[in-house]
Design an enzyme around this catalytic site. Sequence first.
Site, short mmCIF file in Angstrom:
data_model
loop_
_atom_site.label_atom_id
_atom_site.label_comp_id
_atom_site.label_asym_id
_atom_site.label_seq_id
_atom_site.Cartn_x
_atom_site.Cartn_y
_atom_site.Cartn_z
N LYS A 113 -12.58 -17.51 -8.94
CA LYS A 113 -12.85 -16.94 -7.60
C LYS A 113 -13.65 -17.93 -6.77
CE LYS A 113 -16.39 -14.01 -7.08
NZ LYS A 113 -17.37 -14.39 -6.01
N ASN A 114 -14.71 -18.50 -7.38
CA ASN A 114 -15.64 -19.33 -6.62
C ASN A 114 -15.12 -20.74 -6.36
OD1 ASN A 114 -17.21 -17.12 -6.51
ND2 ASN A 114 -18.66 -17.79 -8.09
N ARG A 150 -19.69 -12.10 2.39
CA ARG A 150 -20.71 -12.93 3.02
C ARG A 150 -20.46 -14.42 2.77
NH1 ARG A 150 -23.35 -15.84 0.56
NH2 ARG A 150 -24.89 -16.09 2.21
N CYS A 188 -26.78 -9.38 0.78
CA CYS A 188 -25.80 -8.68 -0.04
C CYS A 188 -26.58 -7.98 -1.15
CB CYS A 188 -24.78 -9.66 -0.61
SG CYS A 188 -25.44 -10.61 -1.98
N ARG A 211 -29.34 -13.42 1.72
CA ARG A 211 -28.54 -14.61 1.41
C ARG A 211 -28.69 -15.58 2.60
NH1 ARG A 211 -24.74 -13.33 -2.64
NH2 ARG A 211 -24.20 -15.52 -2.74
N PRO A 212 -29.82 -16.28 2.66
CA PRO A 212 -30.07 -17.16 3.81
C PRO A 212 -29.01 -18.26 3.92
CG PRO A 212 -31.63 -17.59 2.06
CD PRO A 212 -30.89 -16.37 1.65
N ILE A 213 -28.82 -18.78 5.10
CA ILE A 213 -27.86 -19.87 5.32
C ILE A 213 -28.51 -21.06 6.02
CG2 ILE A 213 -25.79 -18.41 5.33
CD1 ILE A 213 -25.92 -18.47 8.41
N ASP A 214 -29.85 -21.13 5.91
CA ASP A 214 -30.57 -22.22 6.59
C ASP A 214 -30.09 -23.59 6.11
OD1 ASP A 214 -31.93 -21.09 4.20
OD2 ASP A 214 -33.12 -22.91 4.38
N LEU A 215 -29.81 -23.73 4.83
CA LEU A 215 -29.37 -25.04 4.30
C LEU A 215 -28.01 -25.42 4.89
CD1 LEU A 215 -30.42 -24.56 0.55
CD2 LEU A 215 -31.66 -25.83 2.32
N ASP A 245 -24.57 -16.08 -12.67
CA ASP A 245 -23.54 -15.03 -12.68
C ASP A 245 -23.26 -14.51 -14.08
OD1 ASP A 245 -21.58 -16.66 -10.08
OD2 ASP A 245 -23.38 -15.41 -10.01
N ILE A 250 -32.41 -17.87 -9.51
CA ILE A 250 -31.52 -18.07 -8.36
C ILE A 250 -31.57 -16.91 -7.36
CG2 ILE A 250 -29.15 -18.58 -7.63
CD1 ILE A 250 -30.31 -20.80 -9.38
N ARG A 281 -13.76 -7.40 -6.80
CA ARG A 281 -14.00 -8.67 -6.08
C ARG A 281 -13.78 -9.87 -6.99
NH1 ARG A 281 -19.49 -9.31 -4.52
NH2 ARG A 281 -18.64 -11.30 -3.84
C1 EPZ Z 1 -22.27 -19.28 -5.03
O1 EPZ Z 1 -22.98 -18.50 -4.10
C2 EPZ Z 1 -21.38 -18.29 -5.77
N1 EPZ Z 1 -20.48 -17.62 -4.83
C3 EPZ Z 1 -22.25 -17.24 -6.47
O2 EPZ Z 1 -21.37 -16.39 -7.21
C4 EPZ Z 1 -23.19 -17.95 -7.43
O3 EPZ Z 1 -24.05 -17.01 -8.03
C5 EPZ Z 1 -24.02 -18.99 -6.67
O4 EPZ Z 1 -23.15 -19.91 -5.97
C6 EPZ Z 1 -24.93 -19.79 -7.59
O5 EPZ Z 1 -24.15 -20.46 -8.53
C7 EPZ Z 1 -19.37 -18.29 -4.40
O6 EPZ Z 1 -19.14 -19.43 -4.76
C8 EPZ Z 1 -18.46 -17.55 -3.47
P1 EPZ Z 1 -26.15 -20.82 -3.38
P2 EPZ Z 1 -23.83 -19.25 -2.92
O7 EPZ Z 1 -25.98 -21.22 -1.97
O8 EPZ Z 1 -23.11 -20.44 -2.46
C9 EPZ Z 1 -30.50 -19.90 -1.70
C10 EPZ Z 1 -20.44 -14.35 -7.93
O9 EPZ Z 1 -20.90 -13.38 -8.55
N2 EPZ Z 1 -30.00 -20.43 -0.42
O10 EPZ Z 1 -26.08 -21.84 -4.45
O11 EPZ Z 1 -24.22 -18.22 -1.93
C11 EPZ Z 1 -29.91 -18.54 -2.01
O12 EPZ Z 1 -30.65 -17.52 -1.38
C12 EPZ Z 1 -21.28 -15.01 -6.84
O13 EPZ Z 1 -19.31 -14.88 -8.15
C13 EPZ Z 1 -30.91 -20.63 0.62
O14 EPZ Z 1 -32.11 -20.37 0.48
O15 EPZ Z 1 -25.12 -19.68 -3.75
C14 EPZ Z 1 -30.02 -18.45 -3.51
O16 EPZ Z 1 -31.33 -18.06 -3.86
C15 EPZ Z 1 -22.63 -14.35 -6.66
N3 EPZ Z 1 -30.43 -21.11 1.81
C16 EPZ Z 1 -29.80 -19.90 -3.95
O17 EPZ Z 1 -30.04 -20.72 -2.78
C17 EPZ Z 1 -29.11 -21.41 1.99
O18 EPZ Z 1 -28.74 -21.88 3.09
C18 EPZ Z 1 -28.41 -20.16 -4.49
O19 EPZ Z 1 -27.51 -19.98 -3.46
C19 EPZ Z 1 -28.22 -21.18 0.92
C20 EPZ Z 1 -28.68 -20.69 -0.28
#
Ligand code: EPZ
Length: 417
Positions: A22-23, A92, A116, A121-125, A306, A328, A398
Amino acid sequence: MAKITVNGGKKLNGVIKLHGAKNSVLPILAATVLISGISVIHNCPRLSDVDAAVKILEHLGAVVVREGDTVTIDCGNLTNYSIPDELMREMRSSIVFLGAIASRMGKASLSSPGGCELGPRPIDLHLNALNELGLKIEEEHGILKCDCGEGMIGTDIHLSFPSVGATENIILAGVTAKGVTVLHGAAREPEISDLADFLNGAGANIQGAGSDNIIIYGTSVLRSAEHTVIPDRIEAATYLAAAAVTGGKITLLGAIPAHLTPVMSVLKTAGCELSVKQNQISLIAPVRLKRVPVIRTMPHPGFPTDAGSPLMAMLSVADGSSMFVENIFENRFRIVDELKRFGAKIYTNGRVAVIEGVKKLSGAAVECTDLRGGAALIIAALASSGVTEISKIHHLDRGYEKLTENLSFLGATVERC
Ligand code: EPZ
């Protein structure tokens, strides 16, 4: 509302084939926006998150045809650069479309993805990096209005955290940017490498995917491409935990052992016998699982967050206490209260959960709180004596294709009704 009922206590034995990741398929579907031609994606799983991504592509003007596990996407004539609010709310992780839409269309408009079930789920990065690549971003009443004028400009980017989604967005924005983008502190998940493989197959020039330094040489035009998605390592972890907790024996076809080393290490510590071949993993469970002192979730190649919930459920019947440290997501332990309904003894404090293994669990009425939490309920139900009824199973849809069919095939008494 649909429910899943499980009459637990049956050993799971047999061989199943994993579906596509999926990811991995979600960012690859977003990447097809960059190609003004045909993309053919094989091993695409039938999941509601994939359906949501396809709806976004069709909203943008793509023509999408699905035949079995092959999806053909024609982005030759895109007519839109916005993602409707309802689709952003449905998934999201749609934020990963931002870099691709802005690169292809010169602008993008989408609502800020809310939090979620796993917490904010911040997107600042994502936004900081895309801004450094030349994307002007204005937020008005929750809508991100983005414009990159004459196109993105390659630059050096340093991620303060190896965010999977942000790494994907940067790759998608850098692929057709002018000049070179060097990404330091990139996520190293296998899904990042799969995305790069797809794009390089379309004529991109991305080096270093899978390491924490990725170099993206901007390419003006991408050509039609064909790609087979890697297997889903979290689906694999889920079925391994299901066989382990029921004292069974399982072989997963299509698995890539290298994607599951931290999970296999935990399963071995818990007393499982594992054997691997090039594209399969086999597990034989012990009579009773042993405790695993500490499991820390980390970015890849650490233990994947996960897989935490399913393995927590598995260890709830182990001999002794195990501890999880979740590094995480804030709300990863939301499912604990539901697991306690089976008789599990789990104590949480912030990001630490201690699981005191019990001899047996009993069936209960429970509800999914999130996708992997739902997987944990399935694992606990399989290990329980008596009947379990699981509701809010849309969360499971999902990320798990043919879940009840596979479990029945392996010997579980399970029904979706
Ligand atoms: C991906 O989510 C996966 N989803 C998640 O799988 C997985 O748990 C996660 O990576 C970690 O491996 C998909 O690929 C669709 P991150 P993503 O950005 O990209 C923080 C599942 O069950 N963060 O690596 O959203 C965030 O809050 C899902 O299949 C910021 O602070 O994960 C989190 O604490 C759940 N600012 C950490 O980083 C940002 O701009 C990891 O997030 C982005 C993220």
